[in-house]
Design a protein around this motif. Structure first.
Motif, short mmCIF file in Angstrom:
data_model
loop_
_atom_site.label_atom_id
_atom_site.label_comp_id
_atom_site.label_asym_id
_atom_site.label_seq_id
_atom_site.Cartn_x
_atom_site.Cartn_y
_atom_site.Cartn_z
N ILE A 199 42.70 51.19 51.58
CA ILE A 199 42.89 51.55 50.17
C ILE A 199 41.54 51.44 49.46
O ILE A 199 41.01 50.35 49.28
CB ILE A 199 43.92 50.63 49.50
CG1 ILE A 199 45.26 50.67 50.24
CG2 ILE A 199 44.10 51.03 48.03
CD1 ILE A 199 46.24 49.60 49.80
N ARG A 200 41.00 52.59 49.09
CA ARG A 200 39.72 52.65 48.39
C ARG A 200 39.97 52.24 46.93
O ARG A 200 40.79 52.84 46.26
CB ARG A 200 39.13 54.05 48.48
CG ARG A 200 38.83 54.46 49.92
CD ARG A 200 38.46 55.93 50.05
NE ARG A 200 37.37 56.32 49.16
CZ ARG A 200 36.08 56.12 49.41
NH1 ARG A 200 35.72 55.57 50.54
NH2 ARG A 200 35.16 56.51 48.55
N VAL B 91 37.71 38.48 46.49
CA VAL B 91 39.10 38.33 46.91
C VAL B 91 39.54 39.57 47.69
O VAL B 91 40.16 39.47 48.75
CB VAL B 91 40.03 38.08 45.70
CG1 VAL B 91 41.49 38.23 46.07
CG2 VAL B 91 39.76 36.71 45.09
N LEU B 92 39.22 40.74 47.15
CA LEU B 92 39.64 41.99 47.80
C LEU B 92 38.92 42.22 49.13
O LEU B 92 39.49 42.80 50.06
CB LEU B 92 39.42 43.16 46.85
CG LEU B 92 40.26 43.13 45.56
CD1 LEU B 92 39.91 44.30 44.66
CD2 LEU B 92 41.74 43.08 45.86
N ALA B 93 37.68 41.77 49.23
CA ALA B 93 36.93 41.93 50.48
C ALA B 93 37.58 41.17 51.63
O ALA B 93 37.41 41.53 52.80
CB ALA B 93 35.48 41.46 50.28
N ALA B 94 38.34 40.13 51.31
CA ALA B 94 39.02 39.35 52.34
C ALA B 94 40.27 40.05 52.87
O ALA B 94 40.84 39.63 53.88
CB ALA B 94 39.38 37.98 51.79
N VAL C 13 47.28 40.87 41.83
CA VAL C 13 46.44 42.06 41.74
C VAL C 13 46.40 42.75 43.11
O VAL C 13 46.53 43.97 43.19
CB VAL C 13 45.01 41.71 41.26
CG1 VAL C 13 44.11 42.94 41.27
CG2 VAL C 13 45.06 41.10 39.85
N VAL C 14 46.24 41.97 44.17
CA VAL C 14 46.23 42.53 45.53
C VAL C 14 47.55 43.26 45.78
O VAL C 14 47.56 44.41 46.25
CB VAL C 14 46.00 41.42 46.59
CG1 VAL C 14 46.22 41.95 48.00
CG2 VAL C 14 44.60 40.83 46.44
N ASP C 15 48.67 42.62 45.46
CA ASP C 15 49.98 43.26 45.64
C ASP C 15 50.09 44.51 44.79
O ASP C 15 50.60 45.54 45.24
CB ASP C 15 51.09 42.26 45.28
CG ASP C 15 52.46 42.88 45.41
OD1 ASP C 15 52.83 43.29 46.53
OD2 ASP C 15 53.18 42.96 44.38
N GLY C 16 49.59 44.46 43.57
CA GLY C 16 49.63 45.62 42.68
C GLY C 16 48.85 46.80 43.22
O GLY C 16 49.29 47.95 43.13
#
Length: 192
Positions: free
Chosen positions: A2-3, A20-23, A103-106
């Protein structure tokens, strides 16, 4: 993969969310911007699947950005949030103080074209009633007029401690650090 584009005010918040997203194995941050006028260009160049945006950055120009948006907004300043919704646009909304996993889930849900809605934020955006009690509103109105605690207490026939307790609850409900900030938030929200 997901870009994802991050368009958030404040380098610290933007950088922390990027880490957080990089993980996450299925999410890749393709661009980060901190100004509203840079969002359109970042969408064209980075071609994200989802853009995580600060409502304050895109409030005046939401229609120009043609990818699914996960809008993060301060519930106290959510009026006008309806401007990011229009036919054909996939939009999710979350309060700006949600936990990172939300946010990750969103992001994942928006990438699947599913709804992402924070009910409290929607109520705030619709101009829901004030969270302040009638007494707290009276205390805040007198405080806004410049009355010190002793004067507020005398006017409302309360003890000084009770007035201070009301001011503490008002600060928590408005998310303010000072009385002046609580007054500003309440005025902007139409509560006083």
């Amino acid at each position: 993969m997901i870009r994802t584009l991050l368009a958030l005010d404040g380098a610290l918040v933007r950088g922390a969310l990027s880490l957080v997203l990089a993980a996450e194995e299925d999410i890749h941050v393709v661009a980060e911007v901190g100004r509203g006028d840079a969002v359109g260009q970042a969408v064209r160049v980075g071609r994200p699947d989802v853009a995580v945006v600060d409502f304050e950055l895109i409030a005046g120009d939401a229609a120009a950005h043609r990818c699914p948006l996960l809008v993060l907004a301060d519930p106290r300043r959510a009026r006008g949030l309806y401007r990011v919704f229009f036919p054909g646009r996939t939009v999710g909304i979350l309060a700006s103080d949600v936990a990172p996993h939300r946010v990750v889930d969103g992001i994942r849900r928006l990438a699947r074209r599913e709804s992402v809605v924070d009910a409290e934020l929607v109520l705030a955006a619709l101009g829901a009633d004030s969270p302040l009690t009638e007494r707290e509103t009276e205390v805040l109105r007198l405080t806004a007029a410049g009355a010190p605690v002793a004067e507020v207490a005398g006017s409302l026939r309360l003890s000084h401690g009770t007035v201070r307790n009301h001011l503490g609850r008002i600060a928590r409900k408005t998310g303010a650090r000072t009385r002046v900030e609580a007054v500003r938030v309440a005025r902007e929200s139409g509560w006083i």
